[in-house]
Design a protein around this motif. Sequence first.
Motif, PDB file in Angstrom:
ATOM      1  N   THR A 135     -29.752  18.170   0.531  1.00  6.83           N
ATOM      2  CA  THR A 135     -28.836  18.327  -0.607  1.00  6.83           C
ATOM      3  C   THR A 135     -28.127  17.026  -0.975  1.00  6.83           C
ATOM      4  O   THR A 135     -27.512  16.938  -2.037  1.00  6.83           O
ATOM      5  CB  THR A 135     -27.761  19.393  -0.306  1.00  6.83           C
ATOM      6  OG1 THR A 135     -26.987  18.969   0.826  1.00  6.83           O
ATOM      7  CG2 THR A 135     -28.407  20.747  -0.009  1.00  6.83           C
ATOM      8  N   ARG A 176     -18.338  19.706  -1.527  1.00  7.78           N
ATOM      9  CA  ARG A 176     -18.908  19.681  -2.882  1.00  7.78           C
ATOM     10  C   ARG A 176     -18.665  18.327  -3.543  1.00  7.78           C
ATOM     11  O   ARG A 176     -19.524  17.818  -4.275  1.00  7.78           O
ATOM     12  CB  ARG A 176     -18.302  20.799  -3.726  1.00  7.78           C
ATOM     13  CG  ARG A 176     -18.669  22.199  -3.253  1.00  7.78           C
ATOM     14  CD  ARG A 176     -18.161  23.275  -4.225  1.00  7.78           C
ATOM     15  NE  ARG A 176     -18.418  24.606  -3.703  1.00  7.78           N
ATOM     16  CZ  ARG A 176     -17.498  25.367  -3.085  1.00  7.78           C
ATOM     17  NH1 ARG A 176     -16.263  24.903  -2.942  1.00  7.78           N
ATOM     18  NH2 ARG A 176     -17.822  26.555  -2.622  1.00  7.78           N
ATOM     19  N   LYS A 228     -21.171  15.890  -2.166  1.00  6.25           N
ATOM     20  CA  LYS A 228     -22.488  16.105  -2.785  1.00  6.25           C
ATOM     21  C   LYS A 228     -22.534  15.493  -4.181  1.00  6.25           C
ATOM     22  O   LYS A 228     -23.536  14.883  -4.567  1.00  6.25           O
ATOM     23  CB  LYS A 228     -22.834  17.592  -2.853  1.00  6.25           C
ATOM     24  CG  LYS A 228     -24.175  17.836  -3.578  1.00  6.25           C
ATOM     25  CD  LYS A 228     -24.668  19.240  -3.453  1.00  6.25           C
ATOM     26  CE  LYS A 228     -25.866  19.506  -4.353  1.00  6.25           C
ATOM     27  NZ  LYS A 228     -27.037  18.631  -4.083  1.00  6.25           N
ATOM     28  N   ALA A 229     -21.455  15.620  -4.931  1.00  7.32           N
ATOM     29  CA  ALA A 229     -21.424  15.090  -6.301  1.00  7.32           C
ATOM     30  C   ALA A 229     -21.571  13.577  -6.321  1.00  7.32           C
ATOM     31  O   ALA A 229     -22.116  13.014  -7.282  1.00  7.32           O
ATOM     32  CB  ALA A 229     -20.133  15.508  -6.993  1.00  7.32           C
ATOM     33  N   ASP A 235     -25.313  13.072  -5.443  1.00  2.17           N
ATOM     34  CA  ASP A 235     -26.230  13.782  -6.342  1.00  2.17           C
ATOM     35  C   ASP A 235     -25.454  14.274  -7.564  1.00  2.17           C
ATOM     36  O   ASP A 235     -25.152  15.459  -7.697  1.00  2.17           O
ATOM     37  CB  ASP A 235     -26.834  14.962  -5.554  1.00  2.17           C
ATOM     38  CG  ASP A 235     -27.781  15.815  -6.366  1.00  2.17           C
ATOM     39  OD1 ASP A 235     -28.360  15.305  -7.350  1.00  2.17           O
ATOM     40  OD2 ASP A 235     -27.956  17.000  -6.006  1.00  2.17           O
ATOM     41  N   LYS A 261     -25.950  15.026 -10.662  1.00  3.18           N
ATOM     42  CA  LYS A 261     -26.432  16.113 -11.519  1.00  3.18           C
ATOM     43  C   LYS A 261     -26.826  17.368 -10.749  1.00  3.18           C
ATOM     44  O   LYS A 261     -27.306  18.336 -11.335  1.00  3.18           O
ATOM     45  CB  LYS A 261     -27.612  15.623 -12.372  1.00  3.18           C
ATOM     46  CG  LYS A 261     -27.214  14.632 -13.450  1.00  3.18           C
ATOM     47  CD  LYS A 261     -28.346  14.397 -14.431  1.00  3.18           C
ATOM     48  CE  LYS A 261     -27.929  13.482 -15.572  1.00  3.18           C
ATOM     49  NZ  LYS A 261     -29.046  13.249 -16.529  1.00  3.18           N
ATOM     50  N   GLY A 262     -26.644  17.344  -9.431  1.00  2.00           N
ATOM     51  CA  GLY A 262     -26.928  18.539  -8.634  1.00  2.00           C
ATOM     52  C   GLY A 262     -28.390  18.931  -8.604  1.00  2.00           C
ATOM     53  O   GLY A 262     -28.698  20.134  -8.521  1.00  2.00           O
ATOM     54  N   PRO A 319     -30.932  22.468  -5.155  1.00  2.00           N
ATOM     55  CA  PRO A 319     -29.812  23.236  -5.722  1.00  2.00           C
ATOM     56  C   PRO A 319     -29.766  24.668  -5.168  1.00  2.00           C
ATOM     57  O   PRO A 319     -30.785  25.282  -4.902  1.00  2.00           O
ATOM     58  CB  PRO A 319     -30.105  23.230  -7.222  1.00  2.00           C
ATOM     59  CG  PRO A 319     -31.578  22.973  -7.334  1.00  2.00           C
ATOM     60  CD  PRO A 319     -31.913  22.079  -6.183  1.00  2.00           C
TER      61      PRO A 319
END
Length: 461
Positions: free
Chosen positions: A205, A441, A444-445, A448, A450-451, A455
């Motif tokens: 992720t 979260r 992660k942002a 990444d 744009k996720g 996902p």
Amino acid sequence: MSHAMTPSVLQQLGACLTHPDQWLTAAEDCLAYSFDNSKRMARPQAVALCTTTAEVCALLAICHAHGVPVTARGRGTNTTGASVPMAGGLVISLERMQRILDINTADRYAVVEPGVLNGDLQAALKPLGFFWPPDPTSAGFSSIGGNLACNAGGPRAVKYGASRDNTLALMAVDGRGEVFSCGSLTSKNSVGYDLTRFLVGSEGTLGIITQATLKLVPLPVAKRALRLLYARIEDAAAAVARIMAQPVTPCALEFIDREALALVRERGIELPGGDALLLVEVDAEASALDAACKAVLAAAEGLGLVNVLVAHDTTQTETLWAARKALSPALRRLAPKKINEDVVVPVSRLPELIAGVDALAREHRIRIVNFGHAGNGNIHVNLMINPDDPTQTAAAEHCLDALFTLVIGLQGTLSGEHGIGLAKRDFMPRAIDAHTLDLMRSIKAVFDPKGILNPGKLLPP
């Protein structure tokens, strides 16, 4: 997120790869990359069989630009759905990145690509007198990349740690398609944030690992296996706590409960009477082995111990381990579906966990088979059900809910080595507070924006 790639995007992605056979778009070719050992299934629109870090970078840069979801994949042995492309999009398979790039015994590290099989690495290290400690049951057919993604462990983790504890450095590609490196070749490193430990266990992720520097450990000079049978499950659980409370740490301490023993006996493996078994392995210098085994046996003595068998050679050791290795194939015949949870509690709370699971089995009328790595409180709780029976399926859902409540109440956690994936994602708020989840979260942002990386996995919406 669900994304249908346009012909133009598909063409751009395919052009990133060196050979035509690295690019799969036919439905029948993509089908093999649609599922993992969780039995969940979702077909990707395309599969890229990468061979270099540069190819992974190029693919992810295009996917970032167009918002295409990406699922990284090793050999698909995961049990939680973490490698199933639920959002469709692109699967990046690392199975062809299978080179062992360097083995340095003087500095005790190996540099490998993510597609190297755990068993193949161990075979290369053994003649040199070293091993990489993580030894999941799937070692013969699971990849190092997958082991790292889920922080795989195995029986030896009780003494030597899991994947996260045995990784020195990583090269990875983030959600923008930018390559980055973290960690170092040295076993001590106090420079900056430890991004290596962030990545191990992140289930693809945060980034796609394309190279790993692994910490090597010398093979033990001598080891000995002990089989301990107890009259009651509670007696065995109490013995585990006693064994782990004394100074000698076993290199393996496995637990097999009444239901699991019945399966082992059904497969023709003869065992004396008893409702629970501990399989203990001790390693040490040859001169210290007898004393180490004596210390473990002294701790094992207590209420309910009915039989002790000590293996003194390789053949006897393999005979003792046969009971443990017989379990997985036996479970496949017990019920159409196995829900395999790998919960963890503090070792001192293990008796309460076992008693609680036994009560849940009776309450919900579900056959539950328990075994696993008792030395670090990591028990595999297997709910055996028929998925075509709606009553049993509903009972299993309630039982799982109660199991996780029990584990959290014992100050434990949801997973020791299988990871979260989809199977346990929605239970994460029970194990981790809301603010900490928000911090995850946010992390992660950064990796990444744009996720697009795996996902829907690990972190609840």
